[in-house]
Design a protein around this motif. Structure first.
Motif, PDB file in Angstrom:
ATOM      1  N   GLU A 149       4.489   5.644   6.746  1.00  0.00           N
ATOM      2  CA  GLU A 149       4.570   5.341   5.320  1.00  0.00           C
ATOM      3  C   GLU A 149       5.683   6.143   4.655  1.00  0.00           C
ATOM      4  N   ALA A 150       5.860   7.392   5.084  1.00  0.00           N
ATOM      5  CA  ALA A 150       6.926   8.220   4.508  1.00  0.00           C
ATOM      6  C   ALA A 150       8.298   7.614   4.800  1.00  0.00           C
ATOM      7  N   LEU A 151       8.491   7.103   6.027  1.00  0.00           N
ATOM      8  CA  LEU A 151       9.757   6.430   6.354  1.00  0.00           C
ATOM      9  C   LEU A 151       9.932   5.190   5.490  1.00  0.00           C
ATOM     10  N   ALA A 152       8.857   4.413   5.367  1.00  0.00           N
ATOM     11  CA  ALA A 152       8.924   3.195   4.549  1.00  0.00           C
ATOM     12  C   ALA A 152       9.195   3.539   3.092  1.00  0.00           C
ATOM     13  N   ALA A 153       8.567   4.591   2.593  1.00  0.00           N
ATOM     14  CA  ALA A 153       8.756   4.985   1.190  1.00  0.00           C
ATOM     15  C   ALA A 153      10.205   5.372   0.914  1.00  0.00           C
ATOM     16  N   ASP A 154      10.866   5.983   1.887  1.00  0.00           N
ATOM     17  CA  ASP A 154      12.287   6.317   1.707  1.00  0.00           C
ATOM     18  C   ASP A 154      13.099   5.054   1.453  1.00  0.00           C
ATOM     19  N   TRP A 155      12.804   3.988   2.205  1.00  0.00           N
ATOM     20  CA  TRP A 155      13.543   2.734   2.033  1.00  0.00           C
ATOM     21  C   TRP A 155      13.096   1.997   0.777  1.00  0.00           C
ATOM     22  N   ILE A 156      11.829   2.091   0.446  1.00  0.00           N
ATOM     23  CA  ILE A 156      11.343   1.494  -0.806  1.00  0.00           C
ATOM     24  C   ILE A 156      12.053   2.139  -1.990  1.00  0.00           C
ATOM     25  N   ALA A 157      12.223   3.441  -1.936  1.00  0.00           N
ATOM     26  CA  ALA A 157      12.915   4.154  -3.020  1.00  0.00           C
ATOM     27  C   ALA A 157      14.358   3.682  -3.160  1.00  0.00           C
ATOM     28  N   GLU A 158      14.970   3.285  -2.050  1.00  0.00           N
ATOM     29  CA  GLU A 158      16.352   2.800  -2.062  1.00  0.00           C
ATOM     30  C   GLU A 158      16.467   1.376  -2.611  1.00  0.00           C
ATOM     31  N   GLY A 201       0.814  -1.215   0.000  1.00  0.00           N
ATOM     32  CA  GLY A 201       0.000   0.000   0.000  1.00  0.00           C
ATOM     33  C   GLY A 201       0.845   1.262   0.000  1.00  0.00           C
ATOM     34  N   THR A 202       1.906   1.236   0.774  1.00  0.00           N
ATOM     35  CA  THR A 202       2.818   2.384   0.810  1.00  0.00           C
ATOM     36  C   THR A 202       3.474   2.581  -0.548  1.00  0.00           C
ATOM     37  N   TYR A 203       3.904   1.497  -1.171  1.00  0.00           N
ATOM     38  CA  TYR A 203       4.504   1.605  -2.507  1.00  0.00           C
ATOM     39  C   TYR A 203       3.514   2.223  -3.488  1.00  0.00           C
ATOM     40  N   ARG A 204       2.281   1.752  -3.461  1.00  0.00           N
ATOM     41  CA  ARG A 204       1.253   2.266  -4.373  1.00  0.00           C
ATOM     42  C   ARG A 204       1.037   3.767  -4.152  1.00  0.00           C
ATOM     43  N   GLY A 224       1.891   9.274  -5.887  1.00  0.00           N
ATOM     44  CA  GLY A 224       1.998  10.630  -5.359  1.00  0.00           C
ATOM     45  C   GLY A 224       0.914  10.976  -4.353  1.00  0.00           C
ATOM     46  N   THR A 225       0.297   9.966  -3.770  1.00  0.00           N
ATOM     47  CA  THR A 225      -0.732  10.160  -2.753  1.00  0.00           C
ATOM     48  C   THR A 225      -0.058  10.514  -1.424  1.00  0.00           C
ATOM     49  N   PRO A 226      -0.665  11.405  -0.636  1.00  0.00           N
ATOM     50  CA  PRO A 226      -0.055  11.749   0.659  1.00  0.00           C
ATOM     51  C   PRO A 226       0.156  10.516   1.534  1.00  0.00           C
ATOM     52  N   LEU A 227       1.263  10.535   2.252  1.00  0.00           N
ATOM     53  CA  LEU A 227       1.661   9.431   3.117  1.00  0.00           C
ATOM     54  C   LEU A 227       1.587   9.855   4.577  1.00  0.00           C
ATOM     55  N   ILE A 228       1.205   8.930   5.450  1.00  0.00           N
ATOM     56  CA  ILE A 228       1.310   9.184   6.886  1.00  0.00           C
ATOM     57  C   ILE A 228       2.787   9.036   7.258  1.00  0.00           C
ATOM     58  N   PRO A 229       3.204   9.521   8.428  1.00  0.00           N
ATOM     59  CA  PRO A 229       4.635   9.504   8.764  1.00  0.00           C
ATOM     60  C   PRO A 229       5.321   8.143   8.638  1.00  0.00           C
TER      61      PRO A 229
END
Length: 143
Positions: A30-39, A15-18, A23-28
């Motif tokens: 999810e934002a941390l997880a998205a940083d690692w997903i991007a890596e 869900g966080t990846y999606r 470009g949907t707003p992320l809760i905090p």
């Protein structure tokens, strides 16, 4: 203590990846997880197929990293750094990051130490040894 099921962890990361991809707003968190997903672009295809991700079984024999475990460990170490627990881990991770010139690679080394601590705890039936974990990260930071 929050103890999500395997299903919940996989749903969270997919869900966080999606949301991140769209470009949907992320809760905090999810934002941390998205940083690692991007890596970890090597995981994007698996995260994009939530139905398959929920059914996938990762075995040691397969010789492949479980992306959900890997990303979860990144989040755990990020949280440890943020709250400095065990006490001293923030400094050890910062020193290791500086030595390697990479927060990401420092976390991968810390993951090895964290995995070893969990394995030893499970094998011995004793509680996890946070001091031994911290010492392993400190040793890597100062070698």
């Amino acid at each position: 203590m929050f103890a999500p099921s395997q299903l919940q962890v996989r749903q969270f990361f997919c869900g966080t990846y999606r949301k991140w991809r769209d470009g949907t707003p992320l809760i905090p968190m999810e934002a941390l997880a998205a940083d690692w997903i991007a890596e970890h672009p090597e995981y994007h295809a698996e995260l994009a197929d939530e139905a398959a991700a929920l059914d996938k079984v990762y075995t040691v024999e397969e010789g492949r990293t479980n992306p959900f475990l890997h990303l979860s460990m990144h989040l755990s170490i990020t949280e440890q750094h943020g709250i400095d627990q065990p006490t001293g881990i923030r400094q050890a991770l910062d020193l290791l990051s500086a030595r390697l010139n990479s927060r990401h690679e420092a976390q991968h080394i810390a993951m090895e130490a964290l995995g070893q601590m969990v394995w030893e705890s499970q094998r011995s039936g004793r509680p996890p040894d946070g001091e031994a974990y911290l010492e392993n990260v400190r040793r890597a930071a100062t070698k």
